[in-house]
Design an enzyme around this catalytic site. Structure first.
Site, PDB file in Angstrom:
ATOM      1  N   LEU A  50       0.879   9.623  -3.087  1.00 12.76           N
ATOM      2  CA  LEU A  50      -0.231  10.713  -2.678  1.00 12.76           C
ATOM      3  C   LEU A  50       0.303  12.053  -2.409  1.00 12.76           C
ATOM      4  O   LEU A  50       1.525  12.111  -1.713  1.00 12.76           O
ATOM      5  CB  LEU A  50      -0.837  10.173  -1.308  1.00 12.76           C
ATOM      6  CG  LEU A  50      -2.045  11.084  -0.564  1.00 12.76           C
ATOM      7  CD1 LEU A  50      -3.333  11.116  -1.478  1.00 12.76           C
ATOM      8  CD2 LEU A  50      -2.141  10.777   0.708  1.00 12.76           C
ATOM      9  N   TYR A  51       0.019  13.011  -2.969  1.00 11.80           N
ATOM     10  CA  TYR A  51       0.633  14.404  -2.574  1.00 11.80           C
ATOM     11  C   TYR A  51      -0.506  15.315  -1.975  1.00 11.80           C
ATOM     12  O   TYR A  51      -1.381  15.618  -2.574  1.00 11.80           O
ATOM     13  CB  TYR A  51       0.871  15.164  -4.028  1.00 11.80           C
ATOM     14  CG  TYR A  51       2.074  14.380  -4.433  1.00 11.80           C
ATOM     15  CD1 TYR A  51       3.364  14.968  -4.305  1.00 11.80           C
ATOM     16  CD2 TYR A  51       2.018  13.062  -5.249  1.00 11.80           C
ATOM     17  CE1 TYR A  51       4.662  14.109  -4.698  1.00 11.80           C
ATOM     18  CE2 TYR A  51       3.332  12.309  -5.607  1.00 11.80           C
ATOM     19  CZ  TYR A  51       4.523  12.784  -5.392  1.00 11.80           C
ATOM     20  OH  TYR A  51       5.629  12.117  -5.905  1.00 11.80           O
ATOM     21  N   LEU A  60      -1.578   3.447   9.161  1.00 11.15           N
ATOM     22  CA  LEU A  60      -2.259   2.143   9.719  1.00 11.15           C
ATOM     23  C   LEU A  60      -2.715   1.203   8.634  1.00 11.15           C
ATOM     24  O   LEU A  60      -3.471   0.273   8.974  1.00 11.15           O
ATOM     25  CB  LEU A  60      -3.650   2.750  10.704  1.00 11.15           C
ATOM     26  CG  LEU A  60      -3.574   3.156  12.055  1.00 11.15           C
ATOM     27  CD1 LEU A  60      -2.365   4.194  12.475  1.00 11.15           C
ATOM     28  CD2 LEU A  60      -4.851   3.430  12.617  1.00 11.15           C
ATOM     29  N   LYS A  78       2.479  -5.928  -0.421  1.00 10.26           N
ATOM     30  CA  LYS A  78       2.554  -4.528  -1.329  1.00 10.26           C
ATOM     31  C   LYS A  78       2.035  -3.248  -0.379  1.00 10.26           C
ATOM     32  O   LYS A  78       2.591  -2.286  -0.176  1.00 10.26           O
ATOM     33  CB  LYS A  78       1.923  -4.328  -2.556  1.00 10.26           C
ATOM     34  CG  LYS A  78       2.383  -5.144  -3.645  1.00 10.26           C
ATOM     35  CD  LYS A  78       1.540  -4.939  -4.871  1.00 10.26           C
ATOM     36  CE  LYS A  78       2.039  -5.638  -5.986  1.00 10.26           C
ATOM     37  NZ  LYS A  78       0.960  -5.842  -7.259  1.00 10.26           N
ATOM     38  N   ALA A 101       2.177   2.121  12.199  1.00  9.59           N
ATOM     39  CA  ALA A 101       1.436   1.008  13.349  1.00  9.59           C
ATOM     40  C   ALA A 101       1.919  -0.466  12.958  1.00  9.59           C
ATOM     41  O   ALA A 101       1.635  -1.173  11.988  1.00  9.59           O
ATOM     42  CB  ALA A 101      -0.121   1.036  12.837  1.00  9.59           C
ATOM     43  N   TYR A 132       1.951 -10.724   6.025  1.00  7.90           N
ATOM     44  CA  TYR A 132       1.624  -9.925   6.893  1.00  7.90           C
ATOM     45  C   TYR A 132       2.834  -9.464   7.874  1.00  7.90           C
ATOM     46  O   TYR A 132       3.462  -8.423   7.955  1.00  7.90           O
ATOM     47  CB  TYR A 132       0.499 -10.207   7.903  1.00  7.90           C
ATOM     48  CG  TYR A 132       0.157  -9.145   8.775  1.00  7.90           C
ATOM     49  CD1 TYR A 132      -0.625  -8.224   8.222  1.00  7.90           C
ATOM     50  CD2 TYR A 132       0.294  -9.182  10.267  1.00  7.90           C
ATOM     51  CE1 TYR A 132      -1.060  -7.130   9.299  1.00  7.90           C
ATOM     52  CE2 TYR A 132       0.051  -8.207  11.068  1.00  7.90           C
ATOM     53  CZ  TYR A 132      -0.763  -7.192  10.420  1.00  7.90           C
ATOM     54  OH  TYR A 132      -1.448  -6.223  11.490  1.00  7.90           O
ATOM     55  N   TYR A 146      14.635   5.502   6.473  1.00  9.93           N
ATOM     56  CA  TYR A 146      14.539   6.784   6.324  1.00  9.93           C
ATOM     57  C   TYR A 146      15.019   7.999   7.403  1.00  9.93           C
ATOM     58  O   TYR A 146      15.315   8.769   7.234  1.00  9.93           O
ATOM     59  CB  TYR A 146      12.893   7.287   6.000  1.00  9.93           C
ATOM     60  CG  TYR A 146      12.446   6.945   4.532  1.00  9.93           C
ATOM     61  CD1 TYR A 146      12.775   5.581   3.963  1.00  9.93           C
ATOM     62  CD2 TYR A 146      12.432   7.887   3.702  1.00  9.93           C
ATOM     63  CE1 TYR A 146      12.067   5.559   2.529  1.00  9.93           C
ATOM     64  CE2 TYR A 146      11.883   7.973   2.412  1.00  9.93           C
ATOM     65  CZ  TYR A 146      11.958   6.655   1.880  1.00  9.93           C
ATOM     66  OH  TYR A 146      11.473   6.664   0.568  1.00  9.93           O
TER      67      TYR A 146
HETATM   68  N1  UDP Z   1       5.961  10.144  -2.692  1.00  5.93           N
HETATM   69  C1  UDP Z   1       4.525  10.338  -2.448  1.00  5.93           C
HETATM   70  N2  UDP Z   1       4.196  11.562  -2.048  1.00  5.93           N
HETATM   71  C2  UDP Z   1       4.986  12.613  -1.764  1.00  5.93           C
HETATM   72  C3  UDP Z   1       6.283  12.334  -2.157  1.00  5.93           C
HETATM   73  C4  UDP Z   1       6.747  11.120  -2.435  1.00  5.93           C
HETATM   74  O1  UDP Z   1       3.557   9.518  -2.500  1.00  5.93           O
HETATM   75  O2  UDP Z   1       4.564  13.706  -1.583  1.00  5.93           O
HETATM   76  C5  UDP Z   1       6.240   8.758  -3.058  1.00  5.93           C
HETATM   77  C6  UDP Z   1       6.881   8.550  -4.437  1.00  5.93           C
HETATM   78  O3  UDP Z   1       5.855   8.204  -5.474  1.00  5.93           O
HETATM   79  C7  UDP Z   1       8.111   8.033  -4.339  1.00  5.93           C
HETATM   80  C8  UDP Z   1       7.832   7.498  -2.783  1.00  5.93           C
HETATM   81  O4  UDP Z   1       7.169   8.273  -2.353  1.00  5.93           O
HETATM   82  O5  UDP Z   1       8.040   6.750  -5.169  1.00  5.93           O
HETATM   83  C9  UDP Z   1       9.288   7.780  -1.989  1.00  5.93           C
HETATM   84  O6  UDP Z   1       9.726   8.743  -2.034  1.00  5.93           O
HETATM   85  P1  UDP Z   1      11.328   9.323  -1.956  1.00  5.93           P
HETATM   86  O7  UDP Z   1      11.432  10.969  -2.003  1.00  5.93           O
HETATM   87  O8  UDP Z   1      11.626   8.811  -0.520  1.00  5.93           O
HETATM   88  O9  UDP Z   1      11.806   8.886  -3.232  1.00  5.93           O
HETATM   89  P2  UDP Z   1      12.418   9.233  -4.674  1.00  5.93           P
HETATM   90  O10 UDP Z   1      11.316   9.752  -5.220  1.00  5.93           O
HETATM   91  O11 UDP Z   1      13.378   9.705  -4.501  1.00  5.93           O
HETATM   92  O12 UDP Z   1      12.349   7.606  -5.210  1.00  5.93           O
END
Ligand code: UDP
Ligand code: UDP
Length: 303
Positions: A50-51, A60, A78, A101, A132, A146
């Site tokens: 999600l961007y 949550l 997942k 959460a 879970y 992280y």
């Molecule tokens: N991601 C996302 N939104 C963002 C940035 C990253 O959904 O704004 C997702 C992206 O698909 C990635 C995951 O978060 O698979 C982990 O991102 P990160 O930068 O830690 O790892 P990398 O992309 O280097 O594998």
């Protein structure tokens, strides 16, 4: 919980993007927020990237009732693991602070009572609750990695059993099951002999603690327990609900599901010290408010 959190944040003047894949959630729970200019609802599943641009993230996402999270256990893992990676990736890119959460389930069927944060837990890695429990445990691992690896600002809360208005009547958890059964004049279904214990927190108290924790200084990461330490056996809860609803319902014993924890009660000294937090809603007032909600749901469903 998400609808209560969204509501409180919107009322505090924040702009809220609320994500839901509607696997267990319901649009009706946020219907009253849809016309608010600071609120936006997106159908989104956190297992996909999600961007968006944000400065705080509350993650949550995950079905929390055993009957729901066991229906598609692979998807449950997942949701916790891929969901955490995506939300942490989002936090990393936007420099947002992120709250996870987590859950008292990380303690499993505990041999330490009450559970304090430094207890590592006793979790079956291959049982029916594992999707879970282990999913949430792995999410905690990802949060702390992280934080160590990327300096992501994290907050991890471990939520104990929480209840309140807007739970789905068929949610499957004990408070909603018993209240709906009592109000419909059906037998209350106790799993096992009812001697297992839980400690139930009213949703408003929980949300209050969560927002306070989110806004503590960056160096405070948790994990921090949030829950109401007043402990009941499930049999006591059933009796209380029959009394509060003034119901003629009887109690019916069913087999105990596998790996069902025998006892659970949070040690909340850390929350009390860090955020001066103590739940203020006792079980009677919480149950009465939740009962009023379910009475209305039942009335509407009969129209
Ligand atoms: N991601 C996302 N939104 C963002 C940035 C990253 O959904 O704004 C997702 C992206 O698909 C990635 C995951 O978060 O698979 C982990 O991102 P990160 O930068 O830690 O790892 P990398 O992309 O280097 O594998
Ligand atoms: N439970 C019960 N009857 C029900 C639903 C649940 O006796 O109709 C029991 C369940 O076996 C467990 C406790 O109540 O011991 C709390 O169950 P819930 O699913 O609400 O939460 P969790 O087990 O995840 O704490």
């Amino acid at each position: 919980m998400g609808s209560h959190l969204s509501e409180k944040l919107v009322m505090e003047g924040h702009e809220v993007i609320c994500l839901d894949n509607f696997y267990t959630g319901s649009k009706a729970n946020v219907a009253h927020l849809l016309s608010h200019p600071n609120f936006e609802l997106l159908r989104h599943d956190v297992t996909f990237p999600l961007y968006v641009e944000v400065d705080q993230i509350y993650n949550l996402a995950c079905p929390a009732s055993p009957i729901h999270y066991q229906r598609d256990p692979v998807q449950t893992t997942k949701t916790s693991v891929h969901g955490a990676i995506n939300m942490l990736g989002l936090a990393k890119r936007t420099n947002a602070r992120i709250l996870q959460a987590s859950t008292s389930e990380v303690y499993g069927d505990p041999e330490v009572h009450p559970q304090e944060e430094n207890y590592w837990g006793r979790v079956n890695p291959i049982g029916i609750r594992s999707c879970y429990d282990e999913g949430k445990r792995c999410a905690e691992t990802l949060f702390f990695d992280y934080w160590r690896q990327n300096n992501t600002e994290i907050k991890v809360v471990r939520i104990f059993n929480t209840y309140g208005p807007r739970m789905h009547p068929a949610d499957g958890r004990v408070v909603s099951n018993f209240l709906v059964q009592a109000l419909m004049g059906q037998d209350l279904t106790i799993y096992g002999d009812g001697s297992q214990t839980r400690s139930f927190c009213f949703v408003d108290d929980l949300i209050d603690g969560m927002i306070k924790f989110m806004n503590l200084p960056a160096e405070i990461t948790g994990p921090m327990n949030l829950g109401n330490p007043t402990e009941f056996t499930i049999l006591e809860l059933a009796e209380k609900i029959i009394q509060i609803t003034n119901s003629n319902s009887k109690i019916l014993m069913h087999p105990l599901p596998l790996d069902d924890p025998k006892q659970r009660k949070p040690d909340i000294s850390l929350a009390s010290t860090l955020i001066g937090w103590n739940p203020i809603t006792d079980i009677e007032s919480g149950l009465i408010k939740t009962m009023a909600y379910f009475e209305n749901v039942i009335k509407e469903s009969r129209k």
